[in-house]
Write an enzyme that holds these catalytic residues in place. Sequence first.
Site, PDB file in Angstrom:
ATOM      1  N   CYS A  43      24.710  27.317  -2.404  1.00  0.00           N
ATOM      2  CA  CYS A  43      25.695  26.802  -3.490  1.00  0.00           C
ATOM      3  C   CYS A  43      27.171  27.139  -3.104  1.00  0.00           C
ATOM      4  CB  CYS A  43      25.366  27.401  -4.890  1.00  0.00           C
ATOM      5  SG  CYS A  43      23.822  27.530  -5.281  1.00  0.00           S
ATOM      6  N   GLU A 171      29.393   5.574  -3.123  1.00  0.00           N
ATOM      7  CA  GLU A 171      28.225   5.810  -3.797  1.00  0.00           C
ATOM      8  C   GLU A 171      27.574   4.501  -3.959  1.00  0.00           C
ATOM      9  OE1 GLU A 171      26.132   8.304  -5.162  1.00  0.00           O
ATOM     10  OE2 GLU A 171      25.087   6.495  -5.728  1.00  0.00           O
TER      11      GLU A 171
HETATM   12  C1  LIG Z   1      25.604  22.538  -0.469  1.00  0.00           C
HETATM   13  C2  LIG Z   1      24.593  22.968  -1.576  1.00  0.00           C
HETATM   14  C3  LIG Z   1      25.113  23.240  -2.614  1.00  0.00           C
HETATM   15  C4  LIG Z   1      24.309  23.596  -3.814  1.00  0.00           C
HETATM   16  N1  LIG Z   1      24.635  24.092  -4.943  1.00  0.00           N
HETATM   17  C5  LIG Z   1      23.942  24.487  -5.806  1.00  0.00           C
HETATM   18  C6  LIG Z   1      24.198  24.930  -7.295  1.00  0.00           C
HETATM   19  O1  LIG Z   1      25.694  24.862  -7.412  1.00  0.00           O
HETATM   20  N2  LIG Z   1      23.388  25.352  -7.989  1.00  0.00           N
HETATM   21  C7  LIG Z   1      21.990  25.196  -7.820  1.00  0.00           C
HETATM   22  O2  LIG Z   1      21.548  25.539  -8.887  1.00  0.00           O
HETATM   23  N3  LIG Z   1      21.576  24.827  -6.650  1.00  0.00           N
HETATM   24  C8  LIG Z   1      22.319  24.475  -5.629  1.00  0.00           C
HETATM   25  N4  LIG Z   1      21.885  23.959  -4.598  1.00  0.00           N
HETATM   26  C9  LIG Z   1      20.418  23.812  -4.506  1.00  0.00           C
HETATM   27  C10 LIG Z   1      19.700  25.193  -3.977  1.00  0.00           C
HETATM   28  O3  LIG Z   1      20.502  25.505  -2.910  1.00  0.00           O
HETATM   29  C11 LIG Z   1      18.378  24.873  -3.721  1.00  0.00           C
HETATM   30  O4  LIG Z   1      17.740  24.189  -4.917  1.00  0.00           O
HETATM   31  C12 LIG Z   1      17.687  26.229  -3.109  1.00  0.00           C
HETATM   32  O5  LIG Z   1      18.185  26.610  -2.061  1.00  0.00           O
HETATM   33  C13 LIG Z   1      16.127  26.011  -3.129  1.00  0.00           C
HETATM   34  O6  LIG Z   1      15.771  27.018  -2.675  1.00  0.00           O
HETATM   35  P1  LIG Z   1      14.035  27.154  -2.052  1.00  0.00           P
HETATM   36  O7  LIG Z   1      13.921  28.537  -1.740  1.00  0.00           O
HETATM   37  O8  LIG Z   1      13.164  26.303  -2.645  1.00  0.00           O
HETATM   38  O9  LIG Z   1      14.694  26.375  -0.582  1.00  0.00           O
HETATM   39  P2  LIG Z   1      15.624  26.722   0.589  1.00  0.00           P
HETATM   40  O10 LIG Z   1      16.802  27.439   0.223  1.00  0.00           O
HETATM   41  O11 LIG Z   1      15.688  25.279   1.374  1.00  0.00           O
HETATM   42  O12 LIG Z   1      14.706  27.510   1.373  1.00  0.00           O
HETATM   43  C14 LIG Z   1      13.540  27.146   2.018  1.00  0.00           C
HETATM   44  C15 LIG Z   1      13.634  27.933   3.747  1.00  0.00           C
HETATM   45  O13 LIG Z   1      12.384  27.909   4.165  1.00  0.00           O
HETATM   46  C16 LIG Z   1      12.484  27.448   5.569  1.00  0.00           C
HETATM   47  N5  LIG Z   1      11.493  26.939   6.223  1.00  0.00           N
HETATM   48  C17 LIG Z   1      10.644  25.444   5.873  1.00  0.00           C
HETATM   49  N6  LIG Z   1       9.605  25.485   6.687  1.00  0.00           N
HETATM   50  C18 LIG Z   1       9.437  26.531   7.412  1.00  0.00           C
HETATM   51  C19 LIG Z   1       8.397  27.168   8.235  1.00  0.00           C
HETATM   52  N7  LIG Z   1       7.559  26.270   8.646  1.00  0.00           N
HETATM   53  N8  LIG Z   1       8.538  28.175   8.744  1.00  0.00           N
HETATM   54  C20 LIG Z   1       9.698  29.173   8.331  1.00  0.00           C
HETATM   55  N9  LIG Z   1      10.301  28.764   7.485  1.00  0.00           N
HETATM   56  C21 LIG Z   1      10.559  27.581   7.090  1.00  0.00           C
HETATM   57  C22 LIG Z   1      13.666  26.447   5.459  1.00  0.00           C
HETATM   58  O14 LIG Z   1      14.298  26.365   6.756  1.00  0.00           O
HETATM   59  C23 LIG Z   1      14.350  27.337   4.472  1.00  0.00           C
HETATM   60  O15 LIG Z   1      15.322  28.276   5.151  1.00  0.00           O
HETATM   61  C24 LIG Z   1      22.796  23.480  -3.363  1.00  0.00           C
HETATM   62  C25 LIG Z   1      22.297  23.318  -2.409  1.00  0.00           C
HETATM   63  C26 LIG Z   1      23.299  22.743  -1.442  1.00  0.00           C
HETATM   64  C27 LIG Z   1      22.785  22.450   0.066  1.00  0.00           C
END
Ligand SMILES: Cc1cc2nc3c(=O)[nH]c(=O)nc-3n(C[C@H](O)[C@H](O)[C@H](O)COP(=O)(O)OP(=O)(O)OC[C@H]3O[C@@H](n4cnc5c(N)ncnc54)[C@H](O)[C@@H]3O)c2cc1C
Length: 441
Positions: A43, A171
Site C-alpha cells: 500500500c 481509462e
Molecule cells: C501499489 C499497491 C497499493 C495497494 N494499496 C492498498 C491499500 O491501500 N489498501 C489495501 O487494502 N490494499 C492495497 N493493496 C492490495 C494489497 O497489497 C494486497 O491485497 C495484499 O498484498 C494481498 O496479500 P496476499 O498475502 O494475499 O498477497 P501478496 O501480498 O501478493 O503476497 C503473496 C506472496 O506470495 C508469493 N508467491 C507466489 N507464489 C509463490 C510460490 N510458488 N512460492 C513462494 N512464494 C510465492 C508472491 O511472490 C508474494 O510475495 C495495494 C497493492 C498494491 C500493489
Amino acid sequence: MKTDILIVGGGPAGILAGQTAKGIDPELKITMVKDEPGIIIRCSEPYVIGGEVKLNDIIHSDDEMIGSKGITVLVDRVTGIDYKRKTAWTRNNREISFDRLILATGAKPFIPRIQGNKLKNVFTLRNAEDTKNLKRVSDKAENAVIIGGGAIGVEVGSLLRKKGLNVTIVEIASQLLAGAYDEEFSQKVELVLREKGINVLLGRGVSAIKGEKNVEEVLIEGERIPADFVVISAGVRADTELAEEIGCRIGRFGIKIDKYCRTSLSDVYACGDCAQSLSFITKKPVPSQLATTAVLEGKIAGANAAGKREEFPRIVNPSVTAFFDSAIGRVGLTEKQARDEGIPYVVGYGKSLNKYPSQREAEFIENKLVFEKETKRLIGAQVFGGKEGIDERIDLLSLAIHKGVRIEDLCHFSHCAHPELSPLPFTEPIVLAAEDALNRI
Ligand SMILES: Cc1cc2nc3c(=O)[nH]c(=O)nc-3n(C[C@H](O)[C@H](O)[C@H](O)COP(=O)(O)OP(=O)(O)OC[C@H]3O[C@@H](n4cnc5c(N)ncnc54)[C@H](O)[C@@H]3O)c2cc1C
C-alpha cells in the site's frame, strides 16, 4: 524436511495465517516459503515512487513478523506440489512434506495485450523491484502515462504529478475507479485530478506504446501522448498456478474457498488475493484484492489449519483512496450495483464540514448511503472529502452493514462531537444521509 503446516507466500495473508496458527498451537511446526525477501507494505509503494517515503521504511525483515514467531522462513519458491504425497518442491531443490497446506500466493498485475507493452520503461507495480525501478525512472522523467484509472492508477498519478511530472491517466471505462463508485462520486475524483493538472482520458483505449527501445509515446485512439515511461495499473489476477496444478476448484476471481477458507481439496486452505471471496450482501463471488481481506482470510485459514473452526463473515470490501489533499472511500454495493443485482433500494445524501465551521481547516465531507428498500438495511456507502474523517466513517459503515443496521438506527445513532475533530453535533453527514433516505422512502 517435514512440517505440520506449509504456507506458500509471505504477504499479509500468509503472515497472518502463520501467526494465527502458531498462536493457537505453539507446538505446531510451521514453514513458510516466500519468494520475496523481506516483507514489503505494498500500500505504501506509491509514496516511495512519489519520493515521500523511502523504500527501506516500507520493508520489514522476515524475522520481525515471521521468524520471531517461531515460524521457519525459507526465501525460495515452491515450484511443484504432489498433493497425494503431501510433498512440495522448491526452486532451490528443497523437498518439504506437510500435513496441511495454506496457499497464500497473492495476485499478479494484469497486462492488457497492447502493442509495445514489453518496451523498456513499461512498468507494473507490485513488488520492491517495481517500486525501485519506478522511483529511479520517474526521478529523471518529465512525462508519465498511466494505463488504468483504478485506485493504484489514481494514487500513483497524483503522487507523480505532485513530484512535478506531466501525467496522463487513460481509462477504458467511462469513469475513474469504475466498479467501486457510482459515476457521480468518481467524477469528484476526476475533478480534483483535472484541477491539479492531470490529463484524464476516459472511455479511451490505448492502441499502442511506441518507441525504439525505451517508451517514447503512447497512442490513444489516434492521439499521441509523449511518455518517458508507462505504468500499467489495469488490475490484478489471482495467482492460482499451484492451486490449479494440484486440482483445486477455481472460480472467476480465484481459488474457490468456503467460509472456513478451505479449498475443494481436504487439508488445503487458501486466503488473500489468490482466493475468491464472496460478497456479504449478494453471496456471490466478488473481486476483493485488498490487504484487509488478506489479513482476515489469513487469520481464518490459519486458525482452521490449526484445528479450530472459525468462520469468515464474507466481505463488504471497505477501501479508501487518497490523492492530493482529498480522499474517497467505499463499502458494500454502489447504487449501480444494487440496481444491476435487482435489489430495490433507496439512497440518501449528506454533506457537511468535517469540523465545526469556526475551525479554519474545516473541509467538506459528503456521503451517499444505499439501503435495501424492503428491510431498510444499509447495503452500501461512499464518502468523499478532505483526508480527515473518510476512513473512520467507512469503517463504521462497514461494521453497520455487517450488523444489519437500518435507516432509523443511523438517523438516531449516538456519536461524539468536538470543534477540532468532528462536524457540528447536528450535521454528522451519515445522519443527514440516513434522514434523507428516510424522506425518500
Ligand atoms: C501499489 C499497491 C497499493 C495497494 N494499496 C492498498 C491499500 O491501500 N489498501 C489495501 O487494502 N490494499 C492495497 N493493496 C492490495 C494489497 O497489497 C494486497 O491485497 C495484499 O498484498 C494481498 O496479500 P496476499 O498475502 O494475499 O498477497 P501478496 O501480498 O501478493 O503476497 C503473496 C506472496 O506470495 C508469493 N508467491 C507466489 N507464489 C509463490 C510460490 N510458488 N512460492 C513462494 N512464494 C510465492 C508472491 O511472490 C508474494 O510475495 C495495494 C497493492 C498494491 C500493489
